[in-house]
Design a protein around this motif. Structure first.
Motif, mmCIF file in Angstrom:
data_model
loop_
_atom_site.group_PDB
_atom_site.id
_atom_site.type_symbol
_atom_site.label_atom_id
_atom_site.label_comp_id
_atom_site.label_asym_id
_atom_site.label_seq_id
_atom_site.Cartn_x
_atom_site.Cartn_y
_atom_site.Cartn_z
ATOM 1 N N ARG A 126 -17.318 4.984 -3.710
ATOM 2 C CA ARG A 126 -16.911 6.378 -3.689
ATOM 3 C C ARG A 126 -15.691 6.611 -4.224
ATOM 4 N NH1 ARG A 126 -19.170 6.880 1.606
ATOM 5 N NH2 ARG A 126 -17.000 6.760 2.499
ATOM 6 N N GLN A 127 -14.952 5.250 -4.020
ATOM 7 C CA GLN A 127 -13.461 5.132 -4.581
ATOM 8 C C GLN A 127 -13.234 4.725 -6.072
ATOM 9 O OE1 GLN A 127 -10.596 6.286 -2.978
ATOM 10 N NE2 GLN A 127 -11.824 7.314 -1.452
ATOM 11 N N ASN A 128 -14.712 4.393 -6.494
ATOM 12 C CA ASN A 128 -14.800 3.859 -7.940
ATOM 13 C C ASN A 128 -14.165 2.463 -7.944
ATOM 14 O OD1 ASN A 128 -15.521 3.859 -10.792
ATOM 15 N ND2 ASN A 128 -13.343 4.580 -11.323
ATOM 16 N N TRP A 129 -14.350 1.740 -6.835
ATOM 17 C CA TRP A 129 -13.879 0.470 -6.735
ATOM 18 C C TRP A 129 -12.192 0.311 -6.949
ATOM 19 C CZ3 TRP A 129 -16.793 -3.580 -4.669
ATOM 20 C CH2 TRP A 129 -17.952 -3.188 -4.548
ATOM 21 N N THR A 130 -11.561 1.324 -6.633
ATOM 22 C CA THR A 130 -10.037 1.440 -6.908
ATOM 23 C C THR A 130 -9.327 1.104 -5.388
ATOM 24 O OG1 THR A 130 -10.325 3.062 -8.848
ATOM 25 C CG2 THR A 130 -8.196 2.689 -7.448
ATOM 26 N N VAL A 131 -8.318 0.156 -5.600
ATOM 27 C CA VAL A 131 -7.482 -0.171 -4.314
ATOM 28 C C VAL A 131 -6.129 -0.404 -4.886
ATOM 29 C CG1 VAL A 131 -9.613 -1.524 -3.329
ATOM 30 C CG2 VAL A 131 -7.955 -2.670 -4.834
ATOM 31 N N THR A 132 -5.322 -0.507 -3.761
ATOM 32 C CA THR A 132 -4.062 -0.805 -3.941
ATOM 33 C C THR A 132 -3.438 -2.172 -3.284
ATOM 34 O OG1 THR A 132 -3.307 1.499 -4.507
ATOM 35 C CG2 THR A 132 -1.587 0.249 -3.784
ATOM 36 N N GLN A 133 -2.824 -2.829 -3.724
ATOM 37 C CA GLN A 133 -2.211 -3.990 -3.192
ATOM 38 C C GLN A 133 -0.658 -3.961 -3.076
ATOM 39 O OE1 GLN A 133 -0.798 -6.766 -4.931
ATOM 40 N NE2 GLN A 133 -0.346 -7.856 -3.103
ATOM 41 N N GLY A 134 0.095 -4.563 -2.051
ATOM 42 C CA GLY A 134 1.601 -4.701 -2.194
ATOM 43 C C GLY A 134 2.002 -5.856 -1.383
ATOM 44 N N GLY A 135 3.083 -6.594 -1.621
ATOM 45 C CA GLY A 135 3.647 -7.552 -0.964
ATOM 46 C C GLY A 135 5.037 -7.949 -1.465
ATOM 47 N N TYR A 136 5.409 -9.439 -1.032
ATOM 48 C CA TYR A 136 6.685 -9.790 -1.474
ATOM 49 C C TYR A 136 6.237 -11.196 -2.182
ATOM 50 C CZ TYR A 136 9.026 -6.456 1.468
ATOM 51 O OH TYR A 136 9.434 -5.271 2.120
ATOM 52 N N PRO A 137 6.461 -11.179 -3.435
ATOM 53 C CA PRO A 137 5.722 -12.167 -4.332
ATOM 54 C C PRO A 137 6.937 -13.280 -4.675
ATOM 55 C CG PRO A 137 6.267 -10.361 -5.634
ATOM 56 C CD PRO A 137 6.535 -9.978 -4.214
ATOM 57 N N VAL A 138 6.589 -14.172 -5.024
ATOM 58 C CA VAL A 138 7.612 -15.469 -5.317
ATOM 59 C C VAL A 138 8.788 -15.029 -6.227
ATOM 60 C CG1 VAL A 138 6.177 -16.297 -7.194
ATOM 61 C CG2 VAL A 138 7.734 -17.848 -5.957
ATOM 62 N N ASP A 139 8.409 -14.339 -7.308
ATOM 63 C CA ASP A 139 9.423 -13.838 -8.178
ATOM 64 C C ASP A 139 10.301 -12.780 -7.590
ATOM 65 O OD1 ASP A 139 7.112 -11.984 -8.299
ATOM 66 O OD2 ASP A 139 8.009 -11.061 -10.100
ATOM 67 N N ASP A 140 10.282 -12.292 -6.613
ATOM 68 C CA ASP A 140 11.115 -11.258 -5.799
ATOM 69 C C ASP A 140 10.919 -11.153 -4.435
ATOM 70 O OD1 ASP A 140 13.140 -9.427 -5.499
ATOM 71 O OD2 ASP A 140 12.388 -7.997 -6.902
ATOM 72 N N GLN A 141 11.395 -12.111 -3.702
ATOM 73 C CA GLN A 141 11.171 -12.143 -2.419
ATOM 74 C C GLN A 141 12.131 -11.101 -1.578
ATOM 75 O OE1 GLN A 141 12.117 -16.169 -0.856
ATOM 76 N NE2 GLN A 141 10.870 -17.137 -2.551
ATOM 77 N N ARG A 142 12.827 -10.419 -2.058
ATOM 78 C CA ARG A 142 13.690 -9.452 -1.374
ATOM 79 C C ARG A 142 13.189 -7.961 -1.646
ATOM 80 N NH1 ARG A 142 15.834 -12.219 2.508
ATOM 81 N NH2 ARG A 142 17.515 -10.306 2.922
ATOM 82 N N HIS A 143 12.255 -7.821 -2.406
ATOM 83 C CA HIS A 143 11.676 -6.630 -2.735
ATOM 84 C C HIS A 143 10.266 -6.172 -2.747
ATOM 85 C CE1 HIS A 143 15.768 -6.705 -4.575
ATOM 86 N NE2 HIS A 143 15.848 -5.435 -4.046
ATOM 87 N N LEU A 144 9.871 -5.410 -2.235
ATOM 88 C CA LEU A 144 8.269 -5.134 -2.300
ATOM 89 C C LEU A 144 7.621 -4.667 -3.685
ATOM 90 C CD1 LEU A 144 6.051 -4.448 -0.222
ATOM 91 C CD2 LEU A 144 6.425 -2.336 -0.219
ATOM 92 N N ARG A 145 6.689 -5.295 -4.300
ATOM 93 C CA ARG A 145 6.121 -5.061 -5.399
ATOM 94 C C ARG A 145 4.740 -4.710 -5.267
ATOM 95 N NH1 ARG A 145 8.701 -6.667 -10.322
ATOM 96 N NH2 ARG A 145 10.791 -7.545 -10.044
ATOM 97 N N VAL A 146 4.214 -3.719 -5.654
ATOM 98 C CA VAL A 146 3.074 -2.956 -5.419
ATOM 99 C C VAL A 146 2.241 -2.634 -6.867
ATOM 100 C CG1 VAL A 146 1.976 -0.993 -4.863
ATOM 101 C CG2 VAL A 146 3.691 -1.741 -3.527
ATOM 102 N N HIS A 147 1.028 -3.237 -6.990
ATOM 103 C CA HIS A 147 0.159 -2.751 -7.940
ATOM 104 C C HIS A 147 -0.850 -1.474 -7.456
ATOM 105 C CE1 HIS A 147 -2.944 -4.542 -11.205
ATOM 106 N NE2 HIS A 147 -2.780 -3.356 -11.410
ATOM 107 N N HIS A 148 -0.511 -0.514 -7.974
ATOM 108 C CA HIS A 148 -1.338 0.878 -7.584
ATOM 109 C C HIS A 148 -2.743 0.840 -8.437
ATOM 110 C CE1 HIS A 148 1.547 2.678 -5.155
ATOM 111 N NE2 HIS A 148 2.917 2.310 -6.095
ATOM 112 N N ALA A 149 -3.917 1.306 -7.872
ATOM 113 C CA ALA A 149 -4.856 1.476 -8.471
ATOM 114 C C ALA A 149 -5.464 0.295 -9.436
ATOM 115 C CB ALA A 149 -4.666 2.828 -9.486
ATOM 116 N N CYS A 150 -5.477 -0.805 -8.783
ATOM 117 C CA CYS A 150 -6.262 -1.968 -9.394
ATOM 118 C C CYS A 150 -7.554 -2.206 -8.956
ATOM 119 C CB CYS A 150 -5.524 -3.189 -8.888
ATOM 120 S SG CYS A 150 -4.975 -3.382 -7.176
#
Length: 272
Positions: A168-192
């Motif tokens: 129903r969502q056309n297999w569209t999701v969103t993910q976010g976290g604290y990755p190795v290249d920027d441990q002090r800021h939240l980085r999000v991939h919208h509509a992946c």
């Protein structure tokens, strides 16, 4: 198929406060290009997503699913020699050198079959397919943070119902976290894109993740902006296999019942 190696958590670099240049291999790990954006963790659902630190100063990402319970990945708490490496703290609202709240950790629960089934090799630990769907963990906080930050519901249906929701969502999701290249800021991939809900309960996807994203939430966000956790990030293939394999997460039907039991032990009901 080669076994995924435990490599998505990383040693905490206390002096790293800003984004570091991506290595060539990190760039290859993305699906075409880096689609992540910075997201301030001061609104839902991102104010519930935080950073876990273990006794050995390894970091992963986790999400508040009850006032005192964080959902994350099981391999976050195993060092390269296979020893249990318990969490010591969980921080939410992390942005640069500031954060909203921090709690020490009282308890970590990792699936026993997952811990027992890990394969030890000279270059580290590997996760065989038979236990990969058990790569989840629950963390109990000493100080409940969800009363202030809020909590996120976990999808409560079975595998078939989750497949219907994804369709129903056309297999569209969103993910976010604290990755190795920027441990002090939240980085999000919208509509992946989620790509397949496997028979063993794992969900493959093409969200851009790096080390440090282990345990990060895979959300479905509806038309009203309400987020539901449908999976937690588990592993990613090495750069050499990026064109053949997608990222791997563990879907909610695999851990929902165990999570409910863990939450119930604290006397606080799970969100519906």
């Amino acid at each position: 198929m080669k076994l995924p190696r435990i490599a998505l958590c990383l040693a905490l670099l206390s002096t790293l406060a800003h984004a570091a240049p991506l290595s060539k291999e990190h760039r290859i790990l993305f699906f075409g290009k880096d689609d992540r954006v910075l997201e301030r963790p001061d609104h839902m659902p991102w104010q519930t997503v935080g950073q876990l630190e273990t006794r050995s100063q390894t970091i992963c990402t986790g999400t508040l699913v009850a006032p005192d319970v964080v959902l994350t990945a099981g391999h976050c708490f195993v060092d390269e020699k296979g020893r249990f490496d318990p969490a010591v703290s969980f921080t939410v609202g992390l942005w640069g050198n500031e954060y909203q709240a921090l709690s020490r950790v009282k308890e970590v629960q990792v699936d026993k079959a997952f811990l027992k089934g890990l394969i030890h090799k000279r270059d580290g630990l590997y996760i065989p397919p038979r236990i990969a769907p058990r790569d989840f963990a629950f963390v109990r906080l000493a100080t409940p943070l969800g009363n202030r930050q809020g909590t996120i519901p976990v999808f409560s249906g079975d595998r078939a119902q989750l497949g219907q929701l994804l369709a129903r969502q056309n297999w569209t999701v969103t993910q976010g976290g604290y990755p190795v290249d920027d441990q002090r800021h939240l980085r999000v991939h919208h509509a992946c894109k989620a790509t397949k809900l496997r028979d063993d309960g794992r969900l493959t996807h093409r969200c851009d993740t790096l080390e440090g994203n282990s345990g990060s939430p895979i959300f479905i966000i509806d038309a009203k902006g309400q987020a539901t956790i449908v999976a937690v990030q588990s592993s990613a293939p090495p750069a050499a296999r990026r064109k053949q394999e997608d990222n791997m997460s563990v879907s909610a039907p695999m851990f929902r019942q165990a999570l409910q039991a863990f939450i119930a032990k604290s006397g606080k009901p799970a969100r519906k």
